[in-house]
Structures are given as C-alpha cells and as structure tokens.
Write an enzyme that holds these catalytic residues in place. Structure first.
Site, PDB file in Angstrom:
ATOM      1  N   LYS A 189       0.697  -1.492  -0.461  1.00  0.00           N
ATOM      2  CA  LYS A 189       0.003   0.032  -0.168  1.00  0.00           C
ATOM      3  C   LYS A 189       1.193   0.774  -0.262  1.00  0.00           C
ATOM      4  O   LYS A 189       0.511   2.508  -0.509  1.00  0.00           O
ATOM      5  CB  LYS A 189      -1.323  -0.272   1.077  1.00  0.00           C
ATOM      6  CG  LYS A 189      -0.029  -0.339   2.212  1.00  0.00           C
ATOM      7  CD  LYS A 189       0.030   0.853   3.659  1.00  0.00           C
ATOM      8  CE  LYS A 189       0.055   1.241   4.623  1.00  0.00           C
ATOM      9  NZ  LYS A 189       0.896   2.127   5.621  1.00  0.00           N
ATOM     10  N   THR A 246      -3.851   5.393   3.513  1.00  0.00           N
ATOM     11  CA  THR A 246      -2.099   5.924   3.189  1.00  0.00           C
ATOM     12  C   THR A 246      -2.094   6.986   2.179  1.00  0.00           C
ATOM     13  O   THR A 246      -1.544   7.275   1.569  1.00  0.00           O
ATOM     14  CB  THR A 246      -1.328   4.816   3.440  1.00  0.00           C
ATOM     15  OG1 THR A 246      -1.174   3.968   4.692  1.00  0.00           O
ATOM     16  CG2 THR A 246      -0.149   5.173   3.460  1.00  0.00           C
TER      17      THR A 246
END
Length: 330
Positions: A189, A246
């Site tokens: 990610k 994120t």
C-alpha cells in the site's frame, strides 16, 4: 506486569510505546539506535524530532542499549525501518529465550531477498513471530484516537497473546492467521500511496484518485494471493483499510513524497527535506517488483512508480501510459 520491548524510537515506535504504557499494566522499554535521541527522550519526555506534542508516560524506560532492552521481555515489538530489521534482530538473537514473541510493525519488503519482515525474523531466530498491520497513523494512536488494527500470526495462541497485551480502550486488535496477506497489504500500500500522491500533485482530481486506489488494491491482491495470501485479508484492515488511509490521509509520508514528485521535485531533494524520516514505499517499490517477477504477477502501477522514482520518468507520462494500456475485463 508484563514487560514489552519496543525496538525503534521513530514516530510509530514511540506512538506504540505510548499506547502500550497508557494501559498501566506493562513495563515498557523503548530502544533508540541513537544515544543522543535516547537522552533527549529521557530528559524531555517527548520525541521532539519524530513525534512532537505527545508526552511519554512515566512507565516508559528509554535506552540505547539494544541487548539489555529485550531482557525478560514477554513481547519484542520491532519498529525499525524495514531495511534495518535484519541487523537489529541479528544483534539480539543470541540473547533471546525461546518463548519471547517477536512482533514486526515494520511495513516493508527486504530489498535483496524480497522477504517479508516476519520471514526476515524467522530466518534469524526460531522464536514465535507475528506481524502488526492495519490503518494507523502514529499521531492518532499517540493521541488515543480510536484505532483498529490486525495482528497476523500463524499460531493462534501467539496472535491471541498479542491481541490481549496490546488491546486498550483506544486500540482494538483483530487476529488473522494470514501473515502473508497482512504483511503484503501493509507494505505494498505504501507504493500505491506514492502514486496517489503523484495524482494529487498533478491536480488530476478525485476520479483519478479513486481509480488509482481501486486498481491499486487489485494489484496488491494479485501479488498477495500469488504469495499465499487470502483475498479476504486484502479486503480488510491490512488491505483496503490501510490503503485508503495511506492514499488519502495528509499524515501519510508516502503520499506526501508522491505529492512532491507530482509537483516536479526530484527525489533526492524530497528526501533531504525529510530529516531522516522514512517513507517505506520508496524502497519497497523495487522489492515489490522483484517479488512480482518471481511470481510472474503484473503490477503496472508499481512499474510506473519505480520509473518515476529511479529512472527520472515524468509523472504525467507515467499516468498517460497507465491510461493507454490495452483494454481488459475488470
């Protein structure tokens, strides 16, 4: 009162130490590789370089002596930058007893071996190993904002032990036996977050950001499954949850680096301005491509991000090439 050692006094390590100490029933030792930082933490009770504004509870003992920090610790929480984990664990390995649990909270892939962090630990010691993942900014954990994370452990007793010792009114832990899925969701990610930052830096809008995030989870899931992970894990906290946080949160270092790349700044200049703070996605990008090549998995976003980072590719050209890929079914 159980003893927990936290190895790594960056923002995330400090936040986890604060969260654990806040329970009041743990003896916490926070290790810093820097003697000067350890001294500053001891004197001021606050991590001014990495997590300013949050006071360390009195129950936290700070040291720069690595071996002594793990003495009699029930759980050893490894929060070093991923590329330093091997050397750190190698130093403490001779001092470990067989029942001490090592938990990795570092979200990365080792560059040379393409190993996940729990695999790096397992290559050095036979101790029980677990991995902490999920959407969790350090500042918000330190501030006791309600946060849900996941502990990946192949041994359910290990997972339940960590769950019991870490859970607090502000930190909720779920267990998952899919360690590969938990770790790869957390490390990959960061790469997609870099690309999401580029999209923002180029002012491409919300449509582009949503498409990037959605195709990003598809890319992450393909590789995780190839490595033995489970699709449902990537639909949970350590997959979609961590990715959305994120890619969209202003506190994300990886996204912030991507934003600056999108605005035309060069990577060395961006890194110089981070003052030693780490954006794991920068080094995980090449490791992710190495892992993808091993399993013959297509990762177009990661490939373009690698070209932007290391081949001086124009970010707009990278986006153009992603849009021009051959049509396919979803």
């Amino acid at each position: 009162m159980s003893r927990i050692a936290v190895l790594g006094a960056g923002a995330w390590g400090t936040a986890l130490a604060i969260s654990l100490a806040r329970r009041g029933d743990h003896d916490i030792c926070l290790w810093s590789h820097s003697a000067s930082l350890a001294e500053q933490l001891h004197e001021h009770g606050e991590n001014l370089p990495y997590l300013p504004g949050y006071t360390l509870p009195l129950g936290i003992h700070v040291t720069s002596d690595l071996v002594s920090s793990v003495f009699e610790a029930k759980i050893i929480l490894c929060v070093t930058p991923s590329q330093h984990l091997r050397a750190t664990v190698a130093q403490i390995a001779p001092a470990l007893t067989r029942d001490q649990i090592l938990v990795s909270a570092s979200k990365g892939i080792e560059e040379t071996s393409f190993l996940r962090m729990s695999q790096v630990i397992a290559s050095i010691t036979n101790n029980p190993v677990a991995a902490l993942g999920g959407p969790s900014f350090a500042q918000e954990v330190a501030a006791a904002a309600p946060t849900a994370v996941v502990i990946g452990a192949s041994d359910p007793i290990v997972g339940q032990t960590v769950q019991r010792e870490f859970t607090s009114p502000s930190l909720r832990l779920y267990t998952n036996d899919d360690v590969a899925g938990v770790e790869l969701g957390g490390s990959l990610k960061n790469v997609i977050a870099l690309a999401a930052g580029v999209v923002h830096g180029l002012n491409l809008g919300n449509n582009s950001a949503a498409a990037l995030i959605t195709r990003g989870i598809a890319e992450i899931t393909r590789l995780a499954i190839a490595c033995g992970g489970h699709r449902q894990t990537l639909a949970g906290l350590s997959g979609v949850g961590d990715l959305v946080l994120t890619c969209t949160g202003s506190l994300s270092r990886n996204r912030s680096v991507g934003v600056e790349l999108g605005r035309g700044r060069q990577l060395p200049d961006i890194l110089a301005g981070m003052h030693g703070k780490v954006a794991e996605g920068i080094r995980s990008t090449t490791a992710a491509l190495g892992l993808a090549a091993r399993y013959q998995v297509e990762m177009p976003i990661t490939e373009q991000m690698n070209a932007v980072l290391y081949q001086n590719k124009n970010p707009r050209e990278a986006i153009r090439e992603l849009m021009a890929r051959p049509n396919r079914d979803e």
